[in-house]
Scaffold this motif. Structure first.
Motif, short mmCIF file in Angstrom:
data_model
loop_
_atom_site.label_atom_id
_atom_site.label_comp_id
_atom_site.label_asym_id
_atom_site.label_seq_id
_atom_site.Cartn_x
_atom_site.Cartn_y
_atom_site.Cartn_z
N GLY A 199 0.88 -1.23 -0.08
CA GLY A 199 0.05 0.08 -0.01
C GLY A 199 0.87 1.17 -0.21
O GLY A 199 1.98 1.15 0.64
N SER A 200 0.47 2.17 -0.55
CA SER A 200 1.14 3.55 -0.72
C SER A 200 0.20 4.56 -0.08
O SER A 200 -0.97 5.05 -0.50
CB SER A 200 1.32 3.92 -1.98
OG SER A 200 1.82 5.23 -2.25
N LEU A 201 0.83 5.04 1.12
CA LEU A 201 0.08 6.28 1.77
C LEU A 201 0.04 7.57 1.16
O LEU A 201 -0.83 8.06 0.89
CB LEU A 201 0.75 6.27 3.26
CG LEU A 201 0.30 5.34 4.14
CD1 LEU A 201 1.29 5.73 5.40
CD2 LEU A 201 -1.25 5.45 4.63
N LYS A 202 1.23 7.88 0.37
CA LYS A 202 1.57 9.13 -0.32
C LYS A 202 0.67 9.14 -1.53
O LYS A 202 0.04 10.16 -1.72
CB LYS A 202 2.80 9.27 -0.25
CG LYS A 202 3.19 10.50 -1.09
CD LYS A 202 4.75 10.70 -1.33
CE LYS A 202 5.11 12.14 -1.73
NZ LYS A 202 6.66 12.24 -1.87
N ILE B 97 -1.82 -1.72 -9.29
CA ILE B 97 -2.92 -2.49 -9.73
C ILE B 97 -4.29 -1.97 -9.07
O ILE B 97 -5.26 -2.37 -9.84
CB ILE B 97 -2.92 -3.79 -9.26
CG1 ILE B 97 -2.49 -3.87 -7.65
CG2 ILE B 97 -1.50 -4.68 -10.03
CD1 ILE B 97 -2.74 -5.36 -6.98
N LEU B 98 -4.18 -0.94 -8.09
CA LEU B 98 -5.20 -0.11 -7.87
C LEU B 98 -5.01 1.12 -7.48
O LEU B 98 -4.11 1.45 -6.50
CB LEU B 98 -5.94 -0.66 -6.54
CG LEU B 98 -6.50 -2.03 -6.53
CD1 LEU B 98 -6.99 -2.55 -5.06
CD2 LEU B 98 -8.04 -2.13 -7.43
N GLU B 99 -5.47 2.14 -8.36
CA GLU B 99 -4.94 3.61 -8.00
C GLU B 99 -6.34 4.58 -7.67
O GLU B 99 -7.38 4.21 -7.76
CB GLU B 99 -4.50 4.12 -9.31
CG GLU B 99 -3.45 3.40 -10.16
CD GLU B 99 -2.67 3.92 -11.35
OE1 GLU B 99 -2.36 5.15 -11.04
OE2 GLU B 99 -2.89 3.66 -12.36
N ASN B 100 -5.96 5.69 -7.16
CA ASN B 100 -6.87 6.58 -6.40
C ASN B 100 -7.69 5.98 -5.58
O ASN B 100 -9.01 6.06 -5.62
CB ASN B 100 -7.76 7.38 -7.62
CG ASN B 100 -6.50 7.83 -8.49
OD1 ASN B 100 -5.71 8.57 -7.99
ND2 ASN B 100 -6.56 7.70 -9.68
N VAL B 101 -7.40 5.17 -4.59
CA VAL B 101 -8.31 4.46 -3.84
C VAL B 101 -7.83 4.79 -2.31
O VAL B 101 -8.59 4.50 -1.40
CB VAL B 101 -7.91 2.98 -3.62
CG1 VAL B 101 -8.34 2.24 -5.03
CG2 VAL B 101 -6.36 2.40 -3.46
N GLY B 102 -7.32 6.21 -2.06
CA GLY B 102 -7.20 6.71 -0.84
C GLY B 102 -5.84 6.11 -0.19
O GLY B 102 -5.25 5.51 -0.65
#
Length: 92
Positions: A51-54, A74-79
């Motif tokens: 997961g990316s926090l930034k 694989i999942l973008e703009n999910v918070g």
């Protein structure tokens, strides 16, 4: 190294340190790593999801042993992703 590029120590290696298998420049503020063991996701099995926090995405790191061979969002703009987990039944 601090986020602003300054150093807070000269010690970057030694007998008590282990180098990371991968790091990001610039940092994605990684969190919530999971090593995928589930048979439900054969394309992900044996790899890491991070997961990316930034930057607010989930990244797939393909592994060959302890070496990262590829990376893919694989999942973008999910918070701000704080955790990535695999449930006991294999769902992610």
């Amino acid at each position: 190294i601090n986020y602003d590029g300054t150093s807070f120590t000269d010690e970057t290696s030694g007998p008590d340190f282990e180098d990371p298998i991968y790091y990001w420049v610039p940092s994605i503020a990684p969190s919530g790593f999971v090593y995928v063991t589930s048979d439900k996701y054969p394309d992900l099995k044996g790899d890491l999801l991070v997961g990316s926090l930034k930057f607010q995405y989930v990244e797939h790191l393909s592994l060959d042993g302890k070496k990262v061979t590829a990376r893919e969002k694989i999942l973008e703009n999910v918070g701000r992703v704080r955790d990535v987990v695999q449930s006991p039944d294999g769902d992610i």
